[in-house]
Scaffold this motif. Structure first.
Motif, PDB file in Angstrom:
ATOM      1  N   GLY A  87      -7.228  12.081   3.234  1.00 55.12           N
ATOM      2  CA  GLY A  87      -6.513  10.806   3.206  1.00 55.12           C
ATOM      3  C   GLY A  87      -6.044  10.418   4.600  1.00 55.12           C
ATOM      4  N   ALA A  88      -6.140  11.372   5.526  1.00 56.19           N
ATOM      5  CA  ALA A  88      -5.695  11.124   6.897  1.00 56.19           C
ATOM      6  C   ALA A  88      -6.877  10.617   7.728  1.00 56.19           C
ATOM      7  N   PHE A  89      -7.153   9.329   7.588  1.00 58.44           N
ATOM      8  CA  PHE A  89      -8.198   8.731   8.425  1.00 58.44           C
ATOM      9  C   PHE A  89      -7.821   7.297   8.754  1.00 58.44           C
ATOM     10  N   ASP A  90      -8.389   6.832   9.854  1.00 56.43           N
ATOM     11  CA  ASP A  90      -8.172   5.471  10.317  1.00 56.43           C
ATOM     12  C   ASP A  90      -9.168   4.585   9.570  1.00 56.43           C
ATOM     13  N   GLU A  91      -8.683   3.864   8.584  1.00 59.06           N
ATOM     14  CA  GLU A  91      -9.607   3.132   7.714  1.00 59.06           C
ATOM     15  C   GLU A  91     -10.431   2.098   8.491  1.00 59.06           C
ATOM     16  N   SER A 126      -8.401  11.960  12.006  1.00 62.12           N
ATOM     17  CA  SER A 126      -7.434  12.797  12.731  1.00 62.12           C
ATOM     18  C   SER A 126      -8.088  14.030  13.350  1.00 62.12           C
ATOM     19  N   ALA A 178     -12.507  10.090  13.458  1.00 54.02           N
ATOM     20  CA  ALA A 178     -11.625   9.050  12.889  1.00 54.02           C
ATOM     21  C   ALA A 178     -10.657   9.617  11.852  1.00 54.02           C
TER      22      ALA A 178
END
Lengths: 170, 170
Positions: A120-124, A64, A62
């Motif tokens: 910070g690069a994630f699908d919340e 990336s 999730a």
């Protein structure tokens, strides 16, 4: 080790040894977050320490597909339990509060010889699904936590004079 | 002093001794910000160290009249030089980046025996006017920096089990 040493040596770690992390060390890192300041000392936060391998793999997916995240024996997800308040300066209180707590954890971890990497690069929405995070709770940051398997080189920084000025903006 | 000690002892300081701060100490605090991590190592930040007394008094006025801010010999205003990017998780990159840098300064200051107090209650437009901050630059946080004139008591924190959970949200 004093703080300036820790700050100088700390790097974002993107490769981890797949060995267990002692609970005593994990607890010290989480304790750093617990003691962090927050606006009006509200402490509107929750830290999920993910040890389960399958969950860590899903989190990496999730995020990336940064698979190194799942190499680390623990992944910490830092959540805000209140996310509506805005400070007078216009900044969301929860983003600031959680960022302070995670910053404290980064430094405590580094002192213990542990690596972290602010993600910070994630699908919340997907992360919330994986970790069963209720509606209304925000996941602000995640970081792997474990023993580094790399010694990353120095990261360049802007010169002091480029980022510091006195009295007024220059 | 090790980091856990510094984290345990650090308090937000709301009363300062009106004595000068050595440049060597100020520089060490600013250096902590310089070395902080930022998304993609972009370092889109500028730190204004305000020593001028009149400017400090104006800042205190703009910060909801928290006059203790002007007692401190230095007030640091942490600015973001880019404020449009949003991380994939939905958080504004600049708020997080500046918060990390200021967090590092808080801890470095505490180790040096200096007090700080994260201020979010300020009129950003007025602060920008006082410090001649150009359009497009955001002031995310300010903090006084100086020798504490108080030893504040302990600040209560939630219990570990209240703010930490394992594997999934509980």
């Amino acid at each position: 080790m004093d703080i300036s040493q820790v700050i100088k040596q700390r790097r974002s770690i993107r490769s981890y040894r797949e060995i267990e992390l002692e609970d005593s060390k994990l607890n010290r890192v989480l304790e750093a977050a617990r003691l962090a300041p927050s606006a009006n000392n509200r402490q509107e936060w929750k830290f999920i320490a993910v040890k389960d391998k399958l969950l860590r793999e899903k989190l990496a997916e999730a995020a990336s597909r940064q698979y190194f995240i799942a190499q680390a024996p623990v992944v910490i997800a830092a959540c805000a339990t209140e996310s509506q308040s805005v400070m007078r300066c216009g900044q969301p209180r929860y983003t600031v509060d959680i960022s302070i707590a995670v910053s404290f954890m980064l430094l405590q971890a580094a002192e213990l010889g542990l690596g972290t990497c602010w993600i910070g690069a994630f699908d919340e929405a997907r992360v919330k699904e994986i970790l069963k995070v209720p509606d209304g709770i925000r996941v602000v940051a995640i970081t792997p936590l474990g023993y580094p398997a790399e010694e990353p080189g120095p990261r360049p920084r802007k010169d002091f004079d480029q980022i510091v000025c006195f009295d007024v903006y220059k």
